[in-house]
Design an enzyme around this catalytic site. Sequence first.
Site, PDB file in Angstrom:
ATOM      1  N   TYR A 180       0.825  -1.292   0.040  1.00 63.78           N
ATOM      2  CA  TYR A 180       0.037  -0.199   0.040  1.00 63.78           C
ATOM      3  C   TYR A 180       0.763   1.311  -0.012  1.00 63.78           C
ATOM      4  O   TYR A 180       0.378   2.610  -0.063  1.00 63.78           O
ATOM      5  CB  TYR A 180      -0.982  -0.070   1.062  1.00 63.78           C
ATOM      6  N   HIS A 216      -4.529   6.332  -0.643  1.00 62.16           N
ATOM      7  CA  HIS A 216      -5.183   6.106   0.859  1.00 62.16           C
ATOM      8  C   HIS A 216      -4.140   6.429   1.875  1.00 62.16           C
ATOM      9  O   HIS A 216      -4.230   6.531   3.042  1.00 62.16           O
ATOM     10  CB  HIS A 216      -5.780   4.712   0.960  1.00 62.16           C
ATOM     11  N   TYR A 276      -3.973  -1.100   9.925  1.00 61.55           N
ATOM     12  CA  TYR A 276      -4.942  -1.063   8.562  1.00 61.55           C
ATOM     13  C   TYR A 276      -5.703  -0.097   8.678  1.00 61.55           C
ATOM     14  O   TYR A 276      -6.223   0.115   9.931  1.00 61.55           O
ATOM     15  CB  TYR A 276      -5.280  -2.545   8.036  1.00 61.55           C
ATOM     16  N   ASN A 315      -9.080   0.551   8.401  1.00 62.49           N
ATOM     17  CA  ASN A 315     -10.396   0.264   8.964  1.00 62.49           C
ATOM     18  C   ASN A 315     -10.324   0.161  10.421  1.00 62.49           C
ATOM     19  O   ASN A 315     -11.332   0.298  11.330  1.00 62.49           O
ATOM     20  CB  ASN A 315     -11.032  -1.054   8.282  1.00 62.49           C
ATOM     21  N   ASN A 369     -13.250   5.075   6.039  1.00 63.58           N
ATOM     22  CA  ASN A 369     -13.421   3.925   6.929  1.00 63.58           C
ATOM     23  C   ASN A 369     -12.282   4.227   8.295  1.00 63.58           C
ATOM     24  O   ASN A 369     -12.727   3.835   9.299  1.00 63.58           O
ATOM     25  CB  ASN A 369     -12.982   2.621   6.570  1.00 63.58           C
TER      26      ASN A 369
END
Length: 186
Positions: free
Chosen positions: A14, A19, A61, A63, A107
Amino acid sequence: MTLLVGLGNPTLRYAHTRHNAGFDILDSLISELDLSFTFSSKHNACLCVYKDFILLKPQTYMNLSGESVLSAKNFYKTEELLIVHDDLDLDLGVVRFKNGGGNGGHNGLKSIDLLCSNSYYRLRVGISKGMGVIEHVLSKFHKNEEPLKNAAFEHAKNALKFFIESHDFNAMQNRFTLKKPLKIES
């Protein structure tokens, strides 16, 4: 003390995705200040203490970001919370600030709202909308977007430097809000 959080997802998969704007901006700030993050298993986050700020990158992460934020917030007994995050409702290159309010479907913010409340400052960095939200936010910036992204991230980093020195969210908001993307010379 103030808890300054950059949102993103851990692992190389990522790295530098849309994000991860919060991670990238905090990394740039830490680098410019000649500091470094250390991993805290207690908070499941990378953190750095600088002046009266705790800079934090949750490693849960996106969320589950609220878990790290709540842990650090309670441990350090911070008075203020500033979250740096991507915002697909803003055009690429736009930098805006907000005090409280809704999470806009983000999120990471949902997780923080659930565990900590939604009463915190935000530095929102536009990443634009794309086809398919999940695919878009987890994608890297296109080559032609890089100059504008770099300018916006630099602007956001400078806003954070100002905030660290001034402790004045409203002054930062007034000075650094970009309602329209910066003009980039080609």
